[in-house]
Scaffold this active site. Structure first.
Site, PDB file in Angstrom:
ATOM      1  N   ALA A  14       0.818  -1.208   0.000  1.00  0.00           N
ATOM      2  CA  ALA A  14       0.000   0.000   0.000  1.00  0.00           C
ATOM      3  C   ALA A  14       0.851   1.257   0.000  1.00  0.00           C
ATOM      4  CB  ALA A  14      -0.941  -0.009   1.198  1.00  0.00           C
ATOM      5  N   GLU A  34       9.710   3.947   6.536  1.00  0.00           N
ATOM      6  CA  GLU A  34       9.855   2.497   6.599  1.00  0.00           C
ATOM      7  C   GLU A  34      10.766   2.140   7.763  1.00  0.00           C
ATOM      8  OE1 GLU A  34      10.081  -1.387   6.548  1.00  0.00           O
ATOM      9  OE2 GLU A  34       8.607  -0.275   5.341  1.00  0.00           O
ATOM     10  N   ALA A  35      10.279   1.249   8.643  1.00  0.00           N
ATOM     11  CA  ALA A  35      11.069   0.863   9.807  1.00  0.00           C
ATOM     12  C   ALA A  35      12.269   0.012   9.437  1.00  0.00           C
ATOM     13  CB  ALA A  35      10.192   0.110  10.809  1.00  0.00           C
ATOM     14  N   HIS A 466      -1.947 -13.746   5.408  1.00  0.00           N
ATOM     15  CA  HIS A 466      -2.987 -12.962   4.750  1.00  0.00           C
ATOM     16  C   HIS A 466      -3.917 -12.299   5.759  1.00  0.00           C
ATOM     17  CE1 HIS A 466      -2.454 -16.244   1.450  1.00  0.00           C
ATOM     18  NE2 HIS A 466      -1.591 -15.256   1.254  1.00  0.00           N
TER      19      HIS A 466
END
Length: 530
Positions: A14, A34-35, A466
């Site tokens: 996403a 972003e980690a 999922h």
């Protein structure tokens, strides 16, 4: 302090899409956080190397998840640019139109989403009403990957399943080779498709190693985030919106440590309650893949080629020289959508099959192969209604949340799982593939009753990776986000990832999440007025 219009938390499926679409307007300033690190590991490019990435805590988050009394497993998620699309099994599945239509009252039905998929895809089968070409996601279908795989497809046809070139084209019983996010033998992650091509846009900033600690809310509005980076805490401000795109595990975790979640859970963890939202972290749905394995009567399959260090070295050399061979394939070779019972009007389960077999699992290891030749089949209840949960236990956002999987706890899921497992055994007792088999090795022929089948699925199965539903969208005030994905009760805060999906859209999630984010960008910018 520099201020951005949008601060996006998470650079997975996403986040990469949103960064691409929102920066199309050169006047819109976007920060993508972003980690993890950059997706520079050479294993990211090699499709079959996914297990190395998932096993390594430098490239994958390892979330402990409870699967029953005294039982725990590890749920891996991507920890780098590209998120889980940089470590996943690379199956691209749009989901069933009928499942999307369950979201039509919320504005996310198939008529709207179909158009998004045709814009996303560069599909090898060419254009069709449900299929696109020329899009950023380059796809492939690896057919006839091994004689055993071809015999499995032929066996499905003998049982009356339609042999399908595009497994997403219809919703009948069908079998074939899955469409994969692989092009010229290399993985196509969300970063490859959406982020790297626009990295030079002057209005896009990407920060890695940025661990977001909480969302900053002032006067009822999200104004930015506080994060840890390079050993110090800093703030990043958003003039328009903070967008959480960290996934169905990290997003509800971040909301809760920010004071948005079930009040009792927050108080117990020592977090001041900003908003009592009981559904944050609730409604978690996850696939459980049941394992069926067989020993082959004669040599064959991938165990012999990539199940040993020597075989892996040979396969790696072949991939380096030709971009071909077993390392250029998706996680499993053959897929099918099937009915657990013949009287159903459409499939309610799916299968993944491969000409290899897994060694007994070890903690923290995603997949290791046996040395002796074997076959593997994973069977999954497509639309489970068992619900798990996620809850913080500590005010420190670096403490993993408590995850309760609750696999196969409803009557529906247990019945479908048991019926499906018997169909899986019927499949391997049929046609050309039956002639290849010497014996069932997992879970073993002694497993017969419904209860034994479900127990084996929970004890010896695999997480599907999922997870959805932990910040589910809906019309009611009790839903976490509204149909435009805005968090209720806080202005300027939106969630765009798998956590907002209230239903499973048949199968695998990276394609649906990519499409969700593509359309969400239009919703955010006003290009989609619905």
């Amino acid at each position: 302090m520099e201020e951005f219009d949008y601060v996006i938390v998470g650079a997975g499926a996403a986040g990469c899409v949103l960064a691409n679409r929102l920066t199309e307007d050169p006047g819109t300033r976007v920060l993508l956080l972003e980690a993890g690190g950059w997706d520079r590991s050479p294993y990211v490019r090699v499709p079959k190397a996914f297990s190395r990435l998932m096993d390594d805590e430098r490239t994958a988050w390892h979330y402990p998840a409870g699967t029953g009394p005294g039982r725990e497993e590890i749920w891996q998620r991507g920890r780098m640019i590209g998120g889980s699309t940089s470590v996943n099994g690379m199956i691209w599945s749009r989901g069933a139109a009928r499942d999307w239509d369950a979201l039509d009252p919320l504005g996310w039905g198939w008529s709207a989403m179909r158009q998004v998929f045709t814009r996303l895809e560069d599909h090898p089968l060419g254009p069709a009403p449900h299929r696109g070409v020329g899009g950023p996601v380059r796809l492939s279908i690896a057919t006839a990957t091994d004689p055993l795989a071809e015999e499995m497809v032929a066996t499905g046809a003998e049982l009356g399943w339609r042999r399908a070139d595009d497994l997403d084209a219809d919703d009948d019983e069908r079998i074939g080779y899955p469409t994969a996010t692989i092009h010229d033998g290399r993985r196509v992650s969300a970063a490859d498709a959406f982020l790297h091509p626009v990295r030079r846009r002057p209005n896009l900033t990407v920060e890695v190693g940025a661990v977001v600690l909480r969302v900053l809310v002032e006067g009822g509005r999200a104004v930015g985030v506080r994060m840890a980076r390079d050993g110090r805490e800093v703030e990043r401000r958003a003039a328009a919106e903070v967008i959480l795109a960290a996934g169905a595990l990290a997003t509800p975790h971040l909301l809760q440590v920010s004071g948005i979640g079930p009040a009792d859970t927050l108080r117990a963890a020592g977090v001041p309650v900003l908003l009592d939202r009981p559904r944050v972290g609730a409604g978690l749905r996850e696939h459980r893949s049941m394992v069926l394995q067989y020993r082959l009567a004669e040599p064959g399959g991938h165990n012999m080629t990539i199940g040993s260090p020597f075989g892996q070295a040979r396969a790696a050399l072949r991939w380096l020289l030709t971009r071909g061979g077993p390392l250029a394939l998706p996680v499993l070779d053959v897929a099918a959508h099937v009915k657990s019972r013949p009287d159903l009007d459409r499939p309610d389960a799916h299968l993944l099959m491969a000409p290899f077999s897994a060694a007994p699992p070890r903690p923290g290891k995603a997949l290791e192969l046996e040395r002796e030749p074997g076959l593997m089949c994973l069977g999954t209840v497509t639309r489970p209604d068992s619900e798990g949960s996620l809850a913080i236990t500590d005010a420190d956002p670096r403490t993993p949340p408590a995850i309760v999987a609750n696999y196969l706890t409803t009557e529906h899921d247990r019945r479908v799982a048991a019926d499906l497992f018997r169909r899986m055994r019927e499949f391997f007792g049929t046609g050309p593939i039956a002639k290849r088999i010497k014996a069932e090795t997992v879970p073993g022929p002694a497993v017969r009753t419904d209860a034994e089948i479900v127990e084996a699925a929970v004890a010896r199965g695999y997480c599907g990776y999922h997870a959805i539903g932990t910040c589910a969208m809906g019309d009611g005030d009790d839903h976490v986000v509204d149909p435009r994905l805005r968090v209720r009760g806080v202005d300027g805060l939106r969630v765009v990832d798998a956590s907002v999906l209230p239903v499973m859209v048949a199968g695998w999630t990276s394609a649906p999440v990519s499409a969700l984010a593509w359309r969400a960008a239009d919703v955010i910018t006003g290009r989609d007025a619905n």
